[in-house]
Motif scaffolding. Structure first.
Motif, PDB file in Angstrom:
ATOM      1  N   HIS A  12       0.835  -1.208   0.000  1.00 61.22           N
ATOM      2  CA  HIS A  12       0.000   0.000   0.000  1.00 61.22           C
ATOM      3  C   HIS A  12       0.867   1.255   0.000  1.00 61.22           C
ATOM      4  N   ILE A  13       1.846   1.310   0.894  1.00 60.94           N
ATOM      5  CA  ILE A  13       2.732   2.478   0.957  1.00 60.94           C
ATOM      6  C   ILE A  13       3.637   2.534  -0.263  1.00 60.94           C
ATOM      7  N   GLU A  14       4.107   1.373  -0.726  1.00 60.23           N
ATOM      8  CA  GLU A  14       4.959   1.350  -1.923  1.00 60.23           C
ATOM      9  C   GLU A  14       4.243   1.959  -3.120  1.00 60.23           C
ATOM     10  N   PHE A  18       5.959   5.199  -4.660  1.00 61.65           N
ATOM     11  CA  PHE A  18       6.566   4.951  -5.968  1.00 61.65           C
ATOM     12  C   PHE A  18       5.473   4.680  -7.012  1.00 61.65           C
ATOM     13  N   PRO A  19       4.632   5.674  -7.303  1.00 58.30           N
ATOM     14  CA  PRO A  19       3.567   5.460  -8.289  1.00 58.30           C
ATOM     15  C   PRO A  19       4.127   5.440  -9.707  1.00 58.30           C
ATOM     16  N   GLU A  20       3.299   5.069 -10.659  1.00 55.80           N
ATOM     17  CA  GLU A  20       3.719   5.073 -12.063  1.00 55.80           C
ATOM     18  C   GLU A  20       3.958   6.496 -12.560  1.00 55.80           C
ATOM     19  N   LYS A  54      13.882  -3.400  -0.412  1.00 52.91           N
ATOM     20  CA  LYS A  54      12.939  -2.317  -0.109  1.00 52.91           C
ATOM     21  C   LYS A  54      12.596  -2.278   1.367  1.00 52.91           C
ATOM     22  N   GLY A  55      12.249  -1.071   1.819  1.00 57.57           N
ATOM     23  CA  GLY A  55      11.907  -0.885   3.222  1.00 57.57           C
ATOM     24  C   GLY A  55      11.726   0.587   3.535  1.00 57.57           C
ATOM     25  N   PHE A  69      12.801   2.967   0.397  1.00 60.77           N
ATOM     26  CA  PHE A  69      13.748   2.316  -0.499  1.00 60.77           C
ATOM     27  C   PHE A  69      13.079   1.206  -1.301  1.00 60.77           C
ATOM     28  N   LYS A  70      13.366   1.181  -2.587  1.00 66.63           N
ATOM     29  CA  LYS A  70      13.144   0.010  -3.426  1.00 66.63           C
ATOM     30  C   LYS A  70      14.295  -0.006  -4.419  1.00 66.63           C
ATOM     31  N   LYS A  71      14.510  -1.098  -5.111  1.00 65.38           N
ATOM     32  CA  LYS A  71      15.708  -1.240  -5.940  1.00 65.38           C
ATOM     33  C   LYS A  71      15.799  -0.121  -6.986  1.00 65.38           C
TER      34      LYS A  71
END
Length: 223
Positions: A12-14, A18-20, A54-55, A69-71
């Motif tokens: 949900h937070i991701e 990090f939306p499109e 991610k985190g 964080f995500k890759k």
């Protein structure tokens, strides 16, 4: 209280962080910050080194920030300084305003406010101001919300953008879109890119270090 606390990044937070699309609207940052606060108040701490690709990291210091964080993509937001931050023994975050805990129900009301259009929000804020004045509610929801509206979130984004860099390089403009870069500021009229010399990925700890004024400062170097 100074601390670093890590949490898993929920889907949900991701999707919000990090939306499109490219985030250019402050209202999105307000919603992200509120949703994260509500979620972390019910989440258990994890070891930052065990997060993988991610985190979320919460750093509480002279300048308190959320780090996501995500890759290949990192984002950081400053936590509004009107919020007092605490930590329960099990690692869950607490947020309060003027010594009053902001519970899940209050976060839900604040998030609902953030989803309203401007006129609806003005009417709802007036209602909460009146309820607080009468003593019907004991936490000043309207003032908490308005503090989010005037907050400077210090938006910072890191991107390892192979596609954008490749396109720019094919046009002979590789230094206009560096492979590793920071996007600084939010609004389209204010944002700009700053390239980083890394050939691989910037480490999450390095991203944190860039905005940590308690660490030796990074330098800009023109290529």
């Amino acid at each position: 209280m100074k601390c670093e606390i890590a949490y898993e990044l929920s889907s949900h937070i991701e999707d919000m962080v990090f939306p499109e699309h490219l985030i250019t609207n402050k209202q999105e940052l307000i919603l992200i910050c509120m949703e994260v606060c509500r979620e972390l108040a019910a989440s258990d701490e994890v070891n930052f080194r065990h997060l993988g690709d991610k985190g979320i990291l919460v750093k509480v210091d002279r300048m308190s920030r959320f780090f996501f964080f995500k890759k290949g993509k990192y984002i950081s937001l400053a936590i509004p300084d009107s919020l007092a931050i605490g930590k329960k023994p099990e690692g869950r975050m607490t947020f309060s305003y003027e010594d009053r805990n902001i519970d899940a129900d209050t976060w839900s009301k604040l998030i609902s406010l953030a989803h309203e259009d401007r006129q609806e929000r003005i009417d709802t804020l007036s209602y909460y101001i009146d309820e607080n004045r009468k003593g019907i509610i004991d936490i000043d929801i309207a003032t908490i919300y308005m503090n989010f509206e005037i907050a400077d979130f210090g938006y910072l984004r890191y991107d390892h953008d192979e596609s954008g860099f490749r396109d720019a390089k094919n046009k002979g403009n590789e230094h206009y879109h560096p492979l590793n870069h920071l996007d600084i500021h939010l609004a389209s009229h204010a944002t700009f890119k700053t390239g980083l010399p890394h050939r691989g990925f910037l480490k999450p700890s390095e991203f944190v270090e860039i905005v940590n004024n308690s660490e030796p400062r990074w330098y800009l170097q023109k290529i």
